[in-house]
Scaffold this motif. Structure first.
Motif, PDB file in Angstrom:
ATOM      1  N   ASP A 193     129.450  55.612   8.244  1.00 34.41           N
ATOM      2  CA  ASP A 193     130.378  55.015   8.851  1.00 34.41           C
ATOM      3  C   ASP A 193     130.409  55.882  10.171  1.00 34.41           C
ATOM      4  O   ASP A 193     130.884  57.028  10.386  1.00 34.41           O
ATOM      5  CB  ASP A 193     131.731  55.187   8.241  1.00 34.41           C
ATOM      6  CG  ASP A 193     132.800  54.347   8.825  1.00 34.41           C
ATOM      7  OD1 ASP A 193     132.828  54.037   9.772  1.00 34.41           O
ATOM      8  OD2 ASP A 193     133.950  53.939   8.114  1.00 34.41           O
ATOM      9  N   THR A 236     131.911  55.967  14.310  1.00 31.15           N
ATOM     10  CA  THR A 236     132.972  55.624  15.281  1.00 31.15           C
ATOM     11  C   THR A 236     132.615  56.635  16.461  1.00 31.15           C
ATOM     12  O   THR A 236     132.642  57.935  16.343  1.00 31.15           O
ATOM     13  CB  THR A 236     134.193  55.864  14.670  1.00 31.15           C
ATOM     14  OG1 THR A 236     134.249  55.504  13.306  1.00 31.15           O
ATOM     15  CG2 THR A 236     135.279  55.484  15.439  1.00 31.15           C
ATOM     16  N   ASP A 286     134.138  50.911  15.945  1.00 33.93           N
ATOM     17  CA  ASP A 286     134.063  51.635  14.625  1.00 33.93           C
ATOM     18  C   ASP A 286     132.961  50.670  13.842  1.00 33.93           C
ATOM     19  O   ASP A 286     133.305  49.490  13.744  1.00 33.93           O
ATOM     20  CB  ASP A 286     135.517  51.642  14.134  1.00 33.93           C
ATOM     21  CG  ASP A 286     135.537  52.338  12.594  1.00 33.93           C
ATOM     22  OD1 ASP A 286     134.597  52.967  12.316  1.00 33.93           O
ATOM     23  OD2 ASP A 286     136.768  52.338  12.179  1.00 33.93           O
ATOM     24  N   ALA A 287     131.959  51.178  13.268  1.00 36.06           N
ATOM     25  CA  ALA A 287     131.166  50.262  12.159  1.00 36.06           C
ATOM     26  C   ALA A 287     130.639  50.980  11.001  1.00 36.06           C
ATOM     27  O   ALA A 287     130.171  52.249  11.421  1.00 36.06           O
ATOM     28  CB  ALA A 287     130.187  49.464  12.887  1.00 36.06           C
ATOM     29  N   GLU A 314     136.584  45.819   6.933  1.00 33.30           N
ATOM     30  CA  GLU A 314     135.834  46.756   6.546  1.00 33.30           C
ATOM     31  C   GLU A 314     135.929  46.877   5.010  1.00 33.30           C
ATOM     32  O   GLU A 314     136.531  48.056   4.279  1.00 33.30           O
ATOM     33  CB  GLU A 314     135.884  48.148   7.028  1.00 33.30           C
ATOM     34  CG  GLU A 314     137.452  48.539   7.072  1.00 33.30           C
ATOM     35  CD  GLU A 314     137.545  49.922   8.034  1.00 33.30           C
ATOM     36  OE1 GLU A 314     136.983  50.938   7.302  1.00 33.30           O
ATOM     37  OE2 GLU A 314     138.237  50.133   8.962  1.00 33.30           O
ATOM     38  N   GLU A 322     131.329  47.460   7.659  1.00 36.81           N
ATOM     39  CA  GLU A 322     132.348  47.374   8.623  1.00 36.81           C
ATOM     40  C   GLU A 322     131.971  46.846  10.181  1.00 36.81           C
ATOM     41  O   GLU A 322     130.813  47.248  10.292  1.00 36.81           O
ATOM     42  CB  GLU A 322     133.098  48.716   8.786  1.00 36.81           C
ATOM     43  CG  GLU A 322     134.178  48.933   9.889  1.00 36.81           C
ATOM     44  CD  GLU A 322     134.845  50.228   9.931  1.00 36.81           C
ATOM     45  OE1 GLU A 322     134.088  51.087   9.675  1.00 36.81           O
ATOM     46  OE2 GLU A 322     135.806  50.286  10.470  1.00 36.81           O
TER      47      GLU A 322
HETATM   48 CO    CO Z   1     134.629  53.074   9.986  1.00 41.94          CO
END
Ligand code: CO
Ligand code: MF3
Ligand code: CO
Length: 290
Positions: free
Chosen positions: A135, A137, A146-147, A242, A273
């Motif tokens: 994750d 960000t 954010d992904a 997410e 996400e």
């Molecule tokens: Co995240």
């Protein structure tokens, strides 16, 4: 968002120039919406220039995830991945948002197998058969995106592969609901129906969130819920979706380190996400990994 030029024909069909017709009223209605959403929900709607900033941060997040996808191999430690994410982020003029966020000690969250989210990178070395969520960000020029993606380490069990597929499609179904006029509840409903329909469960304690000006800002975006419930989506909203999906029960437990969230029953958990913007036309994913 497509901008109508001041001297173009007004989209209302009057035949007049936009600036002589609806331009002012539309600007005022956007200003009213900004004020309404801020007063009522504490949501700060984003303008085109903000969305452009988040899109750039998002592009870096996507490139970071692509870079780490090559590192996901048996024998690679999660701390090694953390270091590579840190370097890559800094070398691109950005700052890793997780580092020191509420005391989080590393630059990325890495969550393996039964870890739902917020896993802290360390000595653990990835093993064939693991599933691992990474994750990312990043802060770039004052904007945050954010992904995350879940990767399979080599060959994984049939049930692990199935769970990853359910989590992936849960996110897709959630994102399909993102359009002006729909509600936050529509997103949660789509995710929950898909995941539970395939025999998995949805974590309740952790939710999607507004993002862009801050790492986490209003609104909250639950991954469960009912159609038509919750805040109405309007252009300028930017948030994450997410979903965290478990193979067993949905209950969560946080470890002694105060961060690592694991499934109570020890079953596997997977998550994907994306950061997405609501636009006048529909939506735009600002972290378009695939
Ligand atoms: Co995240
Ligand atoms: N990236 C996580 C999210 O999707 C939040 C991590 S908080 C941290 O919202 F402090 F652990 F980084
Ligand atoms: Co998030």
């Amino acid at each position: 968002m497509v901008k109508i030029g001041r001297n173009e024909l007004c989209p209302c069909g009057s035949g007049k120039k936009y600036k002589k017709c609806c331009m002012k009223a539309q600007q005022e209605s956007q200003e009213n919406l900004n004020e309404l959403y801020y007063k009522r929900y504490n949501i700060r709607l984003k303008e085109e220039k903000d969305i452009e900033g988040i899109r750039r941060a998002g592009d870096l997040v996507v490139r970071t995830l692509d870079m780490v996808s090559e590192l996901v191999q048996p024998g690679v430690s999660t701390e090694h991945i953390n270091q590579r994410v840190h370097e890559f982020t800094v070398n691109n003029g950005a700052v890793p948002a997780p580092l020191n966020y509420s005391g989080f000690p590393k630059s990325v969250c890495i969550s393996v197998n039964e870890v739902i989210c917020h896993g802290i990178p360390g000595e653990y070395e990835l093993r064939e058969g693991d599933i691992v969520n990474i994750d990312v960000t990043s802060w770039l020029k004052g904007y945050c995106a954010d992904a995350s993606r879940t990767f399979k380490v080599g060959e994984v069990s049939e049930e692990a592969a199935e769970l990853v597929d359910v989590a992936y499609h849960s996110l897709r179904h959630g994102l399909e609901q993102v359009a002006s006029g729909n509600t936050i509840g529509d997103i949660g409903w789509a995710i929950q129906s898909h995941a539970e329909g395939r025999g998995c469960s949805v974590v309740r304690e952790m939710v999607g969130h507004g993002v862009g000006f801050e790492f986490h800002e209003p609104p909250q975006v639950p991954h469960f819920g009912q159609k038509g419930n919750g805040i109405v989506l309007v252009p300028g909203m930017v948030f994450t979706v997410e979903p965290m999906i478990n193979l067993g029960g949905r209950e969560l437990q946080v470890l002694e380190d105060k961060w690592t969230a694991v499934t109570k029953d020890g079953s596997l958990s997977a998550q994907f996400e994306k950061t997405i913007a609501v636009t006048a036309q529909g939506c735009e994913v600002l972290t378009p990994w695939e």
